[in-house]
Design a protein around this motif. Structure first.
Motif, PDB file in Angstrom:
ATOM      1  N   ILE A   1     -33.692 -25.333   0.215  1.00 39.97           N
ATOM      2  CA  ILE A   1     -32.267 -25.288   0.523  1.00 39.97           C
ATOM      3  C   ILE A   1     -31.872 -26.454   1.423  1.00 39.97           C
ATOM      4  O   ILE A   1     -30.787 -27.030   1.288  1.00 39.97           O
ATOM      5  CB  ILE A   1     -31.869 -23.927   1.133  1.00 39.97           C
ATOM      6  N   ASP A   2     -32.768 -26.860   2.328  1.00 38.96           N
ATOM      7  CA  ASP A   2     -32.492 -28.030   3.171  1.00 38.96           C
ATOM      8  C   ASP A   2     -32.410 -29.304   2.329  1.00 38.96           C
ATOM      9  O   ASP A   2     -31.537 -30.155   2.546  1.00 38.96           O
ATOM     10  CB  ASP A   2     -33.569 -28.182   4.239  1.00 38.96           C
ATOM     11  N   ILE A   3     -33.300 -29.443   1.355  1.00 31.90           N
ATOM     12  CA  ILE A   3     -33.287 -30.626   0.491  1.00 31.90           C
ATOM     13  C   ILE A   3     -32.006 -30.673  -0.333  1.00 31.90           C
ATOM     14  O   ILE A   3     -31.371 -31.730  -0.460  1.00 31.90           O
ATOM     15  CB  ILE A   3     -34.531 -30.632  -0.419  1.00 31.90           C
ATOM     16  N   CYS A   4     -31.615 -29.540  -0.896  1.00 34.95           N
ATOM     17  CA  CYS A   4     -30.411 -29.519  -1.725  1.00 34.95           C
ATOM     18  C   CYS A   4     -29.169 -29.873  -0.915  1.00 34.95           C
ATOM     19  O   CYS A   4     -28.291 -30.621  -1.377  1.00 34.95           O
ATOM     20  CB  CYS A   4     -30.245 -28.149  -2.386  1.00 34.95           C
TER      21      CYS A   4
ATOM     22  N   SER B   1     -25.982 -31.610  -9.571  1.00 37.90           N
ATOM     23  CA  SER B   1     -26.557 -30.281  -9.359  1.00 37.90           C
ATOM     24  C   SER B   1     -26.777 -29.844  -7.915  1.00 37.90           C
ATOM     25  O   SER B   1     -26.875 -28.636  -7.672  1.00 37.90           O
ATOM     26  CB  SER B   1     -27.906 -30.194 -10.089  1.00 37.90           C
ATOM     27  N   PRO B   2     -26.902 -30.723  -6.917  1.00 41.35           N
ATOM     28  CA  PRO B   2     -27.351 -30.241  -5.607  1.00 41.35           C
ATOM     29  C   PRO B   2     -26.523 -29.116  -5.001  1.00 41.35           C
ATOM     30  O   PRO B   2     -27.089 -28.166  -4.438  1.00 41.35           O
ATOM     31  CB  PRO B   2     -27.304 -31.505  -4.731  1.00 41.35           C
TER      32      PRO B   2
ATOM     33  N   ARG C   1     -24.752 -26.865  -6.531  1.00 38.73           N
ATOM     34  CA  ARG C   1     -25.012 -25.647  -7.305  1.00 38.73           C
ATOM     35  C   ARG C   1     -26.370 -25.066  -6.929  1.00 38.73           C
ATOM     36  O   ARG C   1     -26.517 -23.847  -6.740  1.00 38.73           O
ATOM     37  CB  ARG C   1     -24.939 -25.942  -8.806  1.00 38.73           C
ATOM     38  N   HIS C   2     -27.371 -25.939  -6.836  1.00 36.24           N
ATOM     39  CA  HIS C   2     -28.692 -25.468  -6.416  1.00 36.24           C
ATOM     40  C   HIS C   2     -28.632 -24.845  -5.019  1.00 36.24           C
ATOM     41  O   HIS C   2     -29.244 -23.803  -4.768  1.00 36.24           O
ATOM     42  CB  HIS C   2     -29.687 -26.624  -6.413  1.00 36.24           C
ATOM     43  N   ALA C   3     -27.918 -25.489  -4.108  1.00 32.57           N
ATOM     44  CA  ALA C   3     -27.828 -24.961  -2.740  1.00 32.57           C
ATOM     45  C   ALA C   3     -27.158 -23.591  -2.726  1.00 32.57           C
ATOM     46  O   ALA C   3     -27.604 -22.675  -2.023  1.00 32.57           O
ATOM     47  CB  ALA C   3     -27.067 -25.940  -1.852  1.00 32.57           C
ATOM     48  N   ALA C   4     -26.090 -23.442  -3.514  1.00 33.90           N
ATOM     49  CA  ALA C   4     -25.415 -22.142  -3.587  1.00 33.90           C
ATOM     50  C   ALA C   4     -26.346 -21.081  -4.154  1.00 33.90           C
ATOM     51  O   ALA C   4     -26.415 -19.950  -3.657  1.00 33.90           O
ATOM     52  CB  ALA C   4     -24.154 -22.257  -4.438  1.00 33.90           C
ATOM     53  N   ASN C   5     -27.090 -21.431  -5.202  1.00 32.02           N
ATOM     54  CA  ASN C   5     -28.039 -20.484  -5.785  1.00 32.02           C
ATOM     55  C   ASN C   5     -29.115 -20.080  -4.785  1.00 32.02           C
ATOM     56  O   ASN C   5     -29.516 -18.910  -4.705  1.00 32.02           O
ATOM     57  CB  ASN C   5     -28.709 -21.093  -7.012  1.00 32.02           C
ATOM     58  N   LEU C   6     -29.601 -21.050  -4.031  1.00 30.79           N
ATOM     59  CA  LEU C   6     -30.707 -20.774  -3.126  1.00 30.79           C
ATOM     60  C   LEU C   6     -30.309 -19.873  -1.968  1.00 30.79           C
ATOM     61  O   LEU C   6     -31.175 -19.252  -1.336  1.00 30.79           O
ATOM     62  CB  LEU C   6     -31.313 -22.085  -2.606  1.00 30.79           C
ATOM     63  N   GLU C   7     -29.003 -19.770  -1.689  1.00 25.13           N
ATOM     64  CA  GLU C   7     -28.575 -18.767  -0.716  1.00 25.13           C
ATOM     65  C   GLU C   7     -28.951 -17.377  -1.215  1.00 25.13           C
ATOM     66  O   GLU C   7     -29.356 -16.505  -0.444  1.00 25.13           O
ATOM     67  CB  GLU C   7     -27.062 -18.856  -0.493  1.00 25.13           C
TER      68      GLU C   7
ATOM     69  N   GLY D   1     -38.398 -26.636  -7.937  1.00 28.13           N
ATOM     70  CA  GLY D   1     -37.730 -27.280  -9.062  1.00 28.13           C
ATOM     71  C   GLY D   1     -36.301 -27.625  -8.721  1.00 28.13           C
ATOM     72  O   GLY D   1     -35.813 -28.724  -9.032  1.00 28.13           O
ATOM     73  N   ALA D   2     -35.589 -26.690  -8.066  1.00 25.96           N
ATOM     74  CA  ALA D   2     -34.217 -26.959  -7.630  1.00 25.96           C
ATOM     75  C   ALA D   2     -34.194 -28.113  -6.640  1.00 25.96           C
ATOM     76  O   ALA D   2     -33.323 -28.999  -6.702  1.00 25.96           O
ATOM     77  CB  ALA D   2     -33.617 -25.705  -7.006  1.00 25.96           C
ATOM     78  N   ALA D   3     -35.156 -28.119  -5.715  1.00 26.29           N
ATOM     79  CA  ALA D   3     -35.221 -29.191  -4.724  1.00 26.29           C
ATOM     80  C   ALA D   3     -35.524 -30.532  -5.376  1.00 26.29           C
ATOM     81  O   ALA D   3     -34.900 -31.558  -5.058  1.00 26.29           O
ATOM     82  CB  ALA D   3     -36.286 -28.848  -3.681  1.00 26.29           C
ATOM     83  N   ARG D   4     -36.480 -30.545  -6.283  1.00 30.22           N
ATOM     84  CA  ARG D   4     -36.849 -31.802  -6.953  1.00 30.22           C
ATOM     85  C   ARG D   4     -35.684 -32.369  -7.754  1.00 30.22           C
ATOM     86  O   ARG D   4     -35.397 -33.568  -7.705  1.00 30.22           O
ATOM     87  CB  ARG D   4     -38.041 -31.551  -7.888  1.00 30.22           C
ATOM     88  N   ASP D   5     -34.991 -31.502  -8.486  1.00 29.08           N
ATOM     89  CA  ASP D   5     -33.856 -31.960  -9.278  1.00 29.08           C
ATOM     90  C   ASP D   5     -32.762 -32.537  -8.378  1.00 29.08           C
ATOM     91  O   ASP D   5     -32.177 -33.587  -8.691  1.00 29.08           O
ATOM     92  CB  ASP D   5     -33.304 -30.802 -10.101  1.00 29.08           C
ATOM     93  N   SER D   6     -32.493 -31.878  -7.262  1.00 25.46           N
ATOM     94  CA  SER D   6     -31.470 -32.360  -6.334  1.00 25.46           C
ATOM     95  C   SER D   6     -31.858 -33.713  -5.744  1.00 25.46           C
ATOM     96  O   SER D   6     -31.034 -34.643  -5.672  1.00 25.46           O
ATOM     97  CB  SER D   6     -31.268 -31.344  -5.205  1.00 25.46           C
TER      98      SER D   6
END
Length: 406
Positions: free
Chosen positions: A350-353, A370-371, A373-379, A274-279
């Motif tokens: 994380i690569d997509i974001c 959002s990307p 923020r998503h990348a930071a979260n995915l860490e 979902g994070a990747a798709r949104d980004s």
């Protein structure tokens, strides 16, 4: 027709009408009532617990559990819900798997009928919150080395001592499931001799610990640069006494909490997409609007290559998640398959974001998009519920038959 611009394979055609309706209902709620505010929540480190009863009304909390007031939906439904929630924020999705995959599953799988009837209906409705206390300051990837211990005090209950760290929702939760070492002798004295292996001196047991228990002290962990829309605590447990019937007696041993972790890991395999798709979809929209050299950057070959590579990787991750979900629903799931999904889809997401952020240029470092923020979260997501290294070793053992954990 595919619902999302990132869908190159008509993924929706693989879902039933009921699954599509479920996903769209949750997705619409997230778009209307979460996404407009989540960037500011992240910046302010606000945990939107006010939404939990709403998600309870929608049947999202503990969606995969059956009976005791729980929704009883399929594994695929649960995964789709996690994907839609994480399209808003990984921290928000973390709240749901702490409540459902961890706390509720602990009681559902290992509790007594009285415990299930007492807690699960209220937890599913979002009326009370639960947390799951397994990880310790010195026992993350190696939970068997936990030092937290429960001692039986006849006529008084169980006395708990130890520490837990990175425990989601613990300082807000009404109850926390605390996992602790306990001696076989104490379990026999407490009347659980039939459920314990007598050839071992000690084992692991779960205990339902109310927040107001004296000696139970959860303190929020501050200064986080990831997962800021959720909260984690460091718990100090000092001579905390809970009633005798606070123990979860249906299963003892490390396999009990690990069973719950597998439910959480399964949800992560879906959620991160979902994070990747949104980004990706923010990058697609931005590339169509942003002009350089007199034309939209979406018209440049290098930008199109970025977008296509991201979309193909996302679609592959979705197929993997769906395959694991279908196997789970069919009862044919091999547990290491969950590690494949958690490991591969976290890496992919994380690569997509990160790549989506590059399409946004300098504008991509603001919370308007959002990307980053998503990348930071995915860490954070990539680390919890098993690091890359741990899932690699799980799969290495599956392939070779040799455990290489120590």
């Amino acid at each position: 027709m595919p619902t999302h611009t990132s869908d190159l394979i008509n993924f929706d055609s693989l879902l039933s009408d009921d699954e599509l309706q479920w996903r769209e209902t949750i997705g619409a709620f997230v778009v209307e009532e979460v996404k407009p505010y989540v960037g500011q929540w992240f910046e302010d480190q606000h945990v939107p617990v006010e939404l939990i009863p709403r998600f309870g009304e929608m049947g999202m909390i503990g969606a995969h559990l059956k009976g005791y007031g729980c929704p009883g939906r399929s594994a695929v439904d649960y995964g789709l819900a996690m994907m839609e929630v994480e399209a808003a924020d990984s921290g928000l999705r973390t709240i749901f798997f702490v409540l459902g995959s961890l706390a509720m599953t602990s009681i559902h799988a290992h509790g007594t009928e009285e415990q299930k009837n007492r807690y699960l209906p209220k937890m599913a409705a979002g009326e009370i919150m639960g947390a799951f206390g397994l990880t310790e300051p010195t026992a993350g990837s190696d939970p068997a080395s936990m030092i937290t211990r429960a001692t039986y005090r006849k006529g008084q209950g169980w006395e708990l001592n130890g520490e837990k760290r990175w425990i989601g929702l613990a300082h807000l939760a009404d109850v926390t499931i605390v996992w602790a070492k306990v001696s076989t002798e104490d379990l026999i004295a407490a009347g659980y001799g039939d459920n314990v292996r007598k050839d071992r001196e000690e084992t692991v047991a779960g205990f339902i610990v109310p927040r107001e228990t004296e000696g139970f002290d959860p303190v929020p962990i501050d200064h986080k640069l990831s997962m800021r829309v959720s909260t984690q605590s460091h718990i100090t447990i000092t001579n905390a006494l809970v009633p005798e019937d606070s123990i979860l007696p249906a299963r003892f041993g490390l396999s009990a909490p690990l069973m719950c972790l597998n439910e959480a890991r399964y949800g992560i395999g879906w959620g991160v997409l979902g994070a990747a798709r949104d980004s990706l979809e923010q990058a697609i929209a931005y590339a169509g609007e942003r002009t350089q050299f007199g034309k939209p950057i979406a018209s440049f070959q290098l930008t199109q290559k970025k977008l296509v590579d991201m979309a193909v990787a996302l679609n592959q991750g979705q197929l993997l998640a769906l395959h694991v979900g279908r196997a789970k629903d069919a009862g044919t799931l091999d547990i290491p398959m969950i590690s494949v999904a958690k490991l591969a889809n976290c890496r992919t997401a994380i690569d997509i974001c990160r790549e989506a952020r590059t399409v946004l240029g300098g504008n991509g470092i603001r919370h308007d998009y959002s990307p980053i923020r998503h990348a930071a979260n995915l860490e954070g997501v990539r680390t919890y519920e098993g690091t890359d290294e741990m899932h690699t070793l799980i799969l290495g053992q599956k392939i070779t038959g040799i455990g290489a954990f120590s």
